[in-house]
Design an enzyme around this catalytic site. Sequence first.
Site, PDB file in Angstrom:
ATOM      1  N   PHE A 348      -4.325  -9.184  47.002  1.00  0.00           N
ATOM      2  CA  PHE A 348      -3.845  -7.838  47.365  1.00  0.00           C
ATOM      3  C   PHE A 348      -3.388  -7.937  48.822  1.00  0.00           C
ATOM      4  CE2 PHE A 348      -5.451  -5.087  43.863  1.00  0.00           C
ATOM      5  CZ  PHE A 348      -6.222  -6.018  43.181  1.00  0.00           C
ATOM      6  N   ASP A 349      -2.091  -8.131  49.007  1.00  0.00           N
ATOM      7  CA  ASP A 349      -1.632  -8.453  50.357  1.00  0.00           C
ATOM      8  C   ASP A 349      -1.716  -7.266  51.316  1.00  0.00           C
ATOM      9  OD1 ASP A 349      -1.253 -11.054  49.687  1.00  0.00           O
ATOM     10  OD2 ASP A 349       0.916 -10.907  49.432  1.00  0.00           O
ATOM     11  N   TYR A 433       3.742 -17.193  51.276  1.00  0.00           N
ATOM     12  CA  TYR A 433       4.892 -16.349  50.950  1.00  0.00           C
ATOM     13  C   TYR A 433       5.366 -15.527  52.140  1.00  0.00           C
ATOM     14  CZ  TYR A 433       5.749 -16.935  45.984  1.00  0.00           C
ATOM     15  OH  TYR A 433       6.128 -17.438  44.776  1.00  0.00           O
TER      16      TYR A 433
END
Length: 677
Positions: A348-349, A433
């Site tokens: 859960f960024d 990412y």
Amino acid sequence: MSLRAGSIDVHIGRTRRIGTRSLVSFLISASTPMTVLAGGVVAAFASRAPLSQERGGIMHPLQRLTAGEIDLARELFEAAGLSGETVRFANLSLEEPPKDEVLAFEPGDPLDRRVRAVLLDVATGRTRIVLASLTRSAVEDVREIDNGVDGQPPILLEEFIAVDEIVKADEGWRAAMARRGVTNLDLLRPCPLSAGDFGIEGEPGRRLLRVLSFVANRPEDHCWAHPVDGVVAYVDLTEKRVTELIDHEVLPIPAEEGNFDDPGYVGPWRSSLRPIEISQPEGPSFTVDGDEVVWEGWRFRIGFDPREGLVLHQLSIQDRPLIYRASIAEMVVPYADPARVRFWQNYFDAGEYLLGQQVSSLTLGCDCLGEIRYLDAVLPDGEGRPRTVENAICVHEEDFGVLWKHTDLFTESRETRRQRRLVVSYFVAVGNYDYGFYWYLYLDGRIQLEVKVTGVLFTSSYVTDSRWASEVAPGLGAPYHQHLFNARLDMTVDGLSNAVDELDLVRVPAGPDNRHGNAFTRAATRLTRESAPRLADSSVGRTWRIVNPNRTNRLGQPVGYQLQPEGQPVLLADDSAPIARRAAFATRHLWVTRYDPAERYPAGELVNQHPGGAGLPAFVAGDRPIDGEDIVLWHTFGTTHVPRVEDWPVMPVQSCGFSLQPVGFFDRNPTLDVPAH
Ligand SMILES: [Cu+2]
């Protein structure tokens, strides 16, 4: 279950002009006056002068926290005995006043600047959520958190570093690495990954990370090319030790490098690209005044939150309100590989890693081309001190091709107009990412969000004929996964009272009314209650139209904006999976709730290691009516990533997002006044 059959939409093309009135002024005048602040004052500290005298310059209740205010918050917490040697600010953010107070605000009105902090004692794991007023130097509320029930604070930057030391100090982990032929600790890169909640005995209440490892061939070699797979360490961050080492199987470490920044690996650069220069000799058409941006009838405030990143506040067009607040309130990256060493991979960024805190500085000419206005981001660090990220937010204007065009058969009229858009963007780097969040506003009233997904794949050792991963380089796997985002859209289409119609195209069987079978129509179904979150359906061209039932256009139709989903898959994990409980928001494309200032986060307030059920499932449990109320839309969108060979060693941007376009909001095409040149 709470749908009401509605009317059939008809497209009407008559023209007649009437004026539109300012609904912003309507909103302000209709709002209730500022209410007395709720919540008992726990402690007040009058030793310092109030903020308004000492650290002024705050002009608006939604103005971003300044460095001075972050300092003031830290000092206030120190004076209140809430901080200390081992206490960290896991988050510190502006506590926005309730909507009615903000809408009632007039320049010069007194402000009460409040903050919310998540405090973590790294020595004990004790967690408190504190509300305080900087203006009144008062701590208003201190809530003790039961980590086993309520979840853990987000992961701290210092814990990334701590994990490196903890696993490298662990004999078992070093032996596991040695079994795989890796003994040089300096080149090992343990990767701190959020632990989730899987009901594993002994885990609830402990502050944990799980650690997969990579190895570099030398310091500048990107380690993602060389996963040291088949082994995972579970780390207790409070006890600072490895609590469990799962040494499942020895797998070969892929050898080939993937250094996209190494000329030796890349080969000669192409020489065929000629320069493109964007020039706006008279300057851009927008203005930025503090946090407020004005462009071609659009007006909004820029916010930047440590957790949500970029926030758009009080977005209006031609002085008519559209969105009170728009943000990406959560995102999750669930992985598909059920292997013993990686079944738990779900990041859960926003809630676990704080998106806004991962913001990257942008570079003119690389990230942004043209006449750019940059805004810096001021963020609290773990010690509660301000840090400035320069050039964090980029504002610029882009040509966007043809806006409209017609060459007429009969009159020989030939008209073309060009489209432009205003772009407000920022980029984050979260581990492997990178995500770019781009809000676009167009001349014709359209709003679009594009998320650019790029960076480096999370890799594994490729197991032959894997059902869960692609082979992207010899022996190098990239597990399938999803990037699922949730946009929180607090809609105010021409006012506070809004409703949502689900619009589907409908095929009509041939019959007496449809003798030749060519008919099709559109059905509109009003969403009336909260408890029926919706799925997109591209087979019927499903969209959701947000209308203001009290405002009509000159044709008598309710004014509206239409949410156009991309309709990509929602969460693909099984309904019984722990991730389906923790990321329930991601199981539907659209949730609609009644506005409640306390309902901010789709997966709940403390997401890290939360057992699930918080956020949207809890918000809709009361099944409040949503037809003609002050409502919030929560839109899940994203991309399901089956990695391609071409995504390695660095991934070309893949986009996902959504758009909102006016439907009957204006009385005709609002861009007829755009000049031809
Ligand atoms: Cu991906």
